[in-house]
Design a protein around this motif. Sequence first.
Motif: not given
Length: 114
Positions: A20-28, A52-59, A89-99
């Motif tokens: 949910i908060h991915h977009e807000e984090n991207k803006a920051l 951050y994208e790498m961290d998002t996937l790891s998290i 979410a247009p800015t969500m890394p595709l590897d997160v969606v795939y995972t």
Amino acid sequence: PLAASVFDKDDCVPLHLLLIHHEENKALLDAINERFKDVYRSGHGPTTRHMYEMDTLSIVKEMVEANPHALEWLEPSTGLPPFMFAASAPTMPLDVVYTLLSENPIVLESYTSS
């Protein structure tokens, strides 16, 4: 691991909240990148967004490992499974969606016709 299974007052688990908060984090991160663009242009190290994208996937992977059932729980405001919510979410890394999808491909059965 137990914390990954706790629902908040809106019936979200931590995996939902991360998505949910991915977009807000991207803006920051965009603001941080703009502030330090000269440092990044020097070519030393990855950009903040890349980190951050790498961290998002790891998290996401850690949350799924701690609570695999979170993949089955629909995000309450949209009624979407986590992978579909992430894909919207247009800015969500595709590897997160795939995972998210690869960890629970059975979720697609409810969206396919016989």
